[in-house]
Structure formats: C-alpha cells, structure tokens
Design an enzyme around this catalytic site. Structure first.
Site, PDB file in Angstrom:
ATOM      1  N   THR A   1       0.887  -1.357  -0.194  1.00 47.23           N
ATOM      2  CA  THR A   1       0.041   0.463  -0.098  1.00 47.23           C
ATOM      3  C   THR A   1       1.108   1.237   0.180  1.00 47.23           C
ATOM      4  OG1 THR A   1      -1.678  -1.650   1.462  1.00 47.23           O
ATOM      5  CG2 THR A   1      -1.791   1.428   1.372  1.00 47.23           C
TER       6      THR A   1
ATOM      7  N   ARG B   1     -13.696  -7.343  -0.520  1.00 43.27           N
ATOM      8  CA  ARG B   1     -13.074  -6.919   0.528  1.00 43.27           C
ATOM      9  C   ARG B   1     -12.691  -6.087   0.716  1.00 43.27           C
ATOM     10  NH1 ARG B   1      -7.574  -5.523   2.517  1.00 43.27           N
ATOM     11  NH2 ARG B   1      -7.175  -6.570   4.276  1.00 43.27           N
TER      12      ARG B   1
ATOM     13  N   GLY C   1      -9.957  -3.219   3.001  1.00 43.41           N
ATOM     14  CA  GLY C   1      -9.695  -2.377   4.239  1.00 43.41           C
ATOM     15  C   GLY C   1      -9.700  -1.588   5.240  1.00 43.41           C
ATOM     16  N   ASP C   2      -8.288  -0.886   5.793  1.00 47.45           N
ATOM     17  CA  ASP C   2      -8.355  -0.212   6.451  1.00 47.45           C
ATOM     18  C   ASP C   2      -8.096   0.927   5.130  1.00 47.45           C
ATOM     19  OD1 ASP C   2      -6.197  -1.056   5.850  1.00 47.45           O
ATOM     20  OD2 ASP C   2      -5.359   0.639   7.437  1.00 47.45           O
TER      21      ASP C   2
ATOM     22  N   THR D   1      -0.287   0.609   6.634  1.00 46.58           N
ATOM     23  CA  THR D   1       0.062   0.263   5.798  1.00 46.58           C
ATOM     24  C   THR D   1      -0.336  -1.753   6.758  1.00 46.58           C
ATOM     25  OG1 THR D   1       1.550  -0.655   4.262  1.00 46.58           O
ATOM     26  CG2 THR D   1       2.286   0.828   5.765  1.00 46.58           C
ATOM     27  N   GLY D   2      -0.471  -2.238   6.067  1.00 46.06           N
ATOM     28  CA  GLY D   2      -0.600  -3.819   6.842  1.00 46.06           C
ATOM     29  C   GLY D   2      -1.564  -4.551   6.636  1.00 46.06           C
TER      30      GLY D   2
ATOM     31  N   GLY E   1      -4.919  -4.948   7.401  1.00 49.83           N
ATOM     32  CA  GLY E   1      -5.803  -4.031   7.440  1.00 49.83           C
ATOM     33  C   GLY E   1      -7.185  -4.344   8.966  1.00 49.83           C
TER      34      GLY E   1
END
Lengths: 338, 338
Positions: free
Chosen positions: A204, A232, A234-235, A255-256, A258
């Site tokens: 990301t 899906r 994510g964050d 980033t990671g 989520g």
C-alpha cells in the site's frame, strides 16, 4: 511558607517554558516550513530476497514521489495537492500495490481503494472496490470536493469518476506479470493449506504533507491483499482506520493487515492519544503499533506527521518502504529497520 | 504546615472515595445484571405528521425488538445474540430503514449496510452495498465469525452469504410503497433544487446489549439514504464511525447523516473520550453530539451503553425512536424529546 510557594511556582513556570521550547527528544526544536512523508507499504519484499538493482528501483521511485510532493509544497502548494502528487507517482509505478501495480483478488480481478483527508477542514473523500480508475487517489479527492458523500464504492464510484471526467483504464492496464504470479502462488499455497497471510505482502502507498499555511493532509492508496475475497474492504479507504488528518493532532497513513487497523481504529486512535492523553506524536505511534497492534496480533506500520513538523515512521514488520524530507534538510529514503 | 498537608490529603482521599462510590448524576449506583438499548433512527417522522395509530405501530415494534434481545439476555444469552435478535425484528419490519423497509438509492435499488462488534474480544464484522440479504446484521456476524475479514461489500459479500447458507431475497421483497414514494418525492424535490437532505429521513436501526458476563456488544443496520448515489457507503458499516464496542469503554450505535459520523469517527471518539479523557458515558455522548457533531453541521444521534449499565441516548434532531430496559426495571420506549 509564602516564599517557598513563590519559589515553587517560579520553578514550575520555568520548567513549563523550558519543556515547551526545548521539546522532548523526538520533537523538532524549530518550526519547519514544509514537510513531506511517504510510505510504499510495510511487510514488503524481504531484505534477503532484495538485490542491489531492485533496491535502487524502489529507492529511486520513492525519491521521485517524495520530491513530486515536496516541490509543490516549496512552491506554496497545498498539503492536499502534495499528497495527491506523491501518491500519483507511486500509483503509476508497477512497483507498489496501488494503481498500476495493484495485486489481484481471489477472483483474478484488481480492486482498488483510496482515501484522502484535509487536516484543516476535516473534509474527507474515499473510494473502494474500483477496478478501472487509473489513479484512485484522484477519485477520492473528487468525492471529497465534488460530492456530498465521503465513501463511494464499486460501479457507483466509477460512474461518478466518468461524470467527473477521470481517466478510466481497461482491466489489462492493471495486469502485471509479477502480481499475477503472486496470485498464482497464493492460490497454490492456499491449496496446500499454508498460511495465506505470509503471502499477503501489502505494498500500500501513502503520503502526508504539511504546507506553508500549517495545514496537514493525509492520503493512502492500495490494491488490497493478494487473493483476498472479492469485495473485501480494508482499512485504507476508512477514515480513522487507515487514513486520518486533523491539524489539531496529526496526519496518519497506515499500511499492513487492514482488518487489525479497522478494529483498532488505528489512525484516529493515534490522533486521540495526542489530543486526549497529551502524548507526543512518537509516543502515540509507539503505543499504537508496538503495544496495541502487536498485542492484537496485527502486523503493519504507519507514517505520522504533526503540524509542528514532527515525523514518526513505525512498523512491526521486517521493513516499510518510506521516506521524508523536511525544510532544507536532505531527503531520507529507508527500506528496512535502521 | 505538615498538619495542613495531612488534612488536605485526607480530605482529597475522602472526596475520591465518595466520587467513586456515589457516581455522578448519570451514573448508575448499583451494578445491573443485563441491559438492552435500541434505536430505530434519528430524524424520523415529524411529531406533527405522526398520528396515534402510527405512533402505536412504532412503539409496539420497538418494544418487540427490545424484548427479543432482553429475553435472550435474561436466559443467559450473549450480548451479541441479543443485539442480533433485536435488530432482526426491526429489519423484518417495513417501519424502519433496514432490511425489509430499506429506502431506495437514486438508481431505484435498495442497498443495505450492517455492522456488529464484540466488546469483549474487539472482533467485528460488517457488510455494505448488499441487495438481496434478508437480514444484513446476520451476514455481518458471519463475516466476523466465519471470515478473516471485517468488511465485505456488494456481490462479494452476497457470494459469501450464499456460501454460508444465509437467506437471500429477490429485489421485490425490499420494495415498500412508502419507501418508493419517498424516492419519487426526493427525485421531484431534487429537480426543484430543494435541499435533498431534509428528505433523507434515516430510520437506521441499532442495538446495544450488556450480558450477564459483563460483555458489551453493538450492532447497526441500515438501508442508507433515500435517493443517495449508487455505491455510497455511510457510517453504519464502518467500525468506529457508526458502530463500536469495547468492554473497557462503551458500546455505541449511531444514526443520522452518515458523512458527519465518518469524518468525526464519532462512535470511537465517544469511547476514546471515556478511556483517555476520563469522561463519563453521558459527558462523552453530550460532547460528541451536542458540541462536535452540531458544530460540524451534522444531524443525528447515538445510543451508548457502558459495562456498568449506564445508558445514554442523545440526538440533535427532532426525534429518535429509542428504548431501553435494565435489570428488573420497566421497559422505556421514546420517540421524541422528553
């Protein structure tokens, strides 16, 4: 007793003045004019798998993105413009999991998310599950500025992109052999019942900026997770989870993995610890990543920036592609733990 | 001086003990066994447009939903089960903007969102832009318990619903003459350049529960906003914006103009003010709605519940359909300001 009290008050006052001017170790002493911070993802290519040539490619592209934003700031551009410019460079590169280099979902399609937030006004825009938008961060900004909504998804978001005259690309544009092979490998691994999470390299991208007027902005753009379930979210596009900005506290891009950032409302939690607990930027980020996120079992990292020019770049993964430049200092590009 | 200091310390200690045991006015003195709180939306039918028969319909359905959850709690059921049961009743009723009674988006389709969160574990599940799921809150719970994700959208979410054997309904099921007329009116108004916001009656539903084990849960379900742009996602399915639960602080479900709740990360902000600023539940909710939301120009309300059984139900609109029941007390159903 009166004399003692006076002395005490004077000493306390002096201490307070000193605390404010000298700053804690991680605080900058001098107010800086403009600051740019970027990331290209945490939990990325392992240091052992990286070679000199590949590393240089990443360093060069991060430098290019950083300077694209910073040069705008130096010319008096807004933090929003700088964030968008830096992210555009990374979205157009196949090196990162955003725009051109977006990973493939389990159904073999690319689905991209992005968000941007203005720290001065608290306005925000975001898009999720778009599949043909060349630069999702541009669409996020249009949602913020040209719609009454904050978050648009899928076909509705693309319909809005068309109305606004944004560049849409055929699906083939987002096809990169590297990401396709990543999906094939992830699918094979899944068959072997192996832990799919280890394969879900994030990549990301995100950017934060502080402009001459003292305004913060934050932006994040992503292709999601390789082999993720279709649909899906994510964050990244969720204000407060992966992206947040408020001049009063800080700007954050995450980033990671989520899901952990969503449940922990991580980006806003960092801002809340600064505003409500009186934490410094670095204390808040350390608490969020090395205590809360790590305890919850999540992996990833954040970049954060406050209106005084303090920077934090923290992760609990092996590496996080990142860089910053502040005032007249040299640009710094880092890939792994230092 | 020593004596003075001792007296001061003793008095301060006494005050602290008193503060802790007696509680502030809005705090409950006695720990309660089980609590259920629900809402059926803020900014709903105007009091002047309401008649006795219609009002009774709403009161009866709110009572039914409240007791469906509360009876489960009394039997030792979990807060998650209670929240889901209460929301199911409202989703199956055409009276509320969720499930059966979902409003129409601008393209004449229904798009529904829902979220649920477990205050004990911090786990959460949510769905957005689903169009055929009879009970979106059930799908949100399945996302939480049977997937590795937090938020699924659109067709991907429905594909997951099918895999999990959930009831999907044809689009006609969600057609209600009342909501359709609301869209027709909203479209006409839009043509006349009138403020579309006034027409966007929310009617989102939500529920909070505290079970015998002292665990909180929160859930929210909605059909979004009448005549909204296709693909728009509001605050309901966003953890921290419209739905949040943490045993340490509180459970929150919001209703109203979602964009303001997203930008303000309202549900988590209430939890953060309790955890980081030491606010009582009521203080946090007052600050969030009557100061922050109102200042930002947003309208809506929240219900909130903490692990000691304190309840807050606050809104800046004309009314908010709501109800609660605590321990052995009588159930309370309210529609407007009291």
């Amino acid at each position: 007793m009166k004399k003692h009290t006076c002395t005490f008050i004077m000493m306390a006052g002096l201490y307070l003045i000193c605390s404010c001017t000298r700053g804690t170790p991680e605080q900058k002493k001098i107010p800086v004019e403009t600051v740019m911070v970027i990331h290209g993802g945490a939990g990325v290519i392992r240091q052992t798998e990286m070679n000199g040539e590949k590393e240089q490619l990443y360093r060069d592209k991060l430098q290019e993105a950083l300077m694209a934003g910073f040069n705008l700031l130096k010319e008096g551009g807004s933090s929003l413009d700088a964030v968008q410019a830096a992210i555009n460079i990374m979205e157009d590169s196949p090196l990162f999991n955003a725009g051109k280099g977006a990973v493939f979902a389990a159904n073999g399609k690319n689905e991209m998310d992005a968000a941007i937030m203005d720290g001065k006004t608290g306005q925000a825009g975001a898009v999720t599950c778009v599949r043909h938008v060349k630069n999702p961060i541009d669409l996020a900004r249009l949602v913020m500025e040209k719609s009454e909504h904050v978050l648009l998804s899928g076909e509705g978001a693309e319909e809005f992109a068309r109305e606004q005259g944004l560049t849409l690309m055929p699906e083939e544009y987002f096809f990169t052999e590297y990401r396709w092979q990543q999906l094939i490998r992830a699918r094979e691994k899944e068959k072997q019942m192996m832990d799919s999470l280890a394969q879900n390299k994030s990549g990301t991208v995100g950017a934060l900026a502080l402009d001459r007027n003292g305004n913060l902005a934050a932006g994040t753009s992503t292709g999601g997770r390789t082999n993720k379930r279709y649909g899906r979210i994510g964050d990244t596009p969720l204000i407060g989870a992966g992206t947040y900005a408020d001049n009063k506290s800080c700007a954050v891009s995450a980033t990671g993995h989520g899901e952990y950032f969503i449940r922990g409302v991580v980006a806003y939690d960092i801002a809340a610890m600064i505003e409500y607990r009186g934490f410094s930027l670095n204390e808040a980020v350390q608490e969020a990543i090395h205590k809360k996120l790590t305890r919850a079992g999540g992996s990833g990292g954040v970049i954060a920036l406050d209106a005084r020019g303090n920077i934090a770049m923290t992760f609990n993964t092996e590496g996080m592609y990142r860089g910053y430049i502040r005032g007249n200092e040299e640009a710094v590009i880092l890939l792994y733990k230092e």
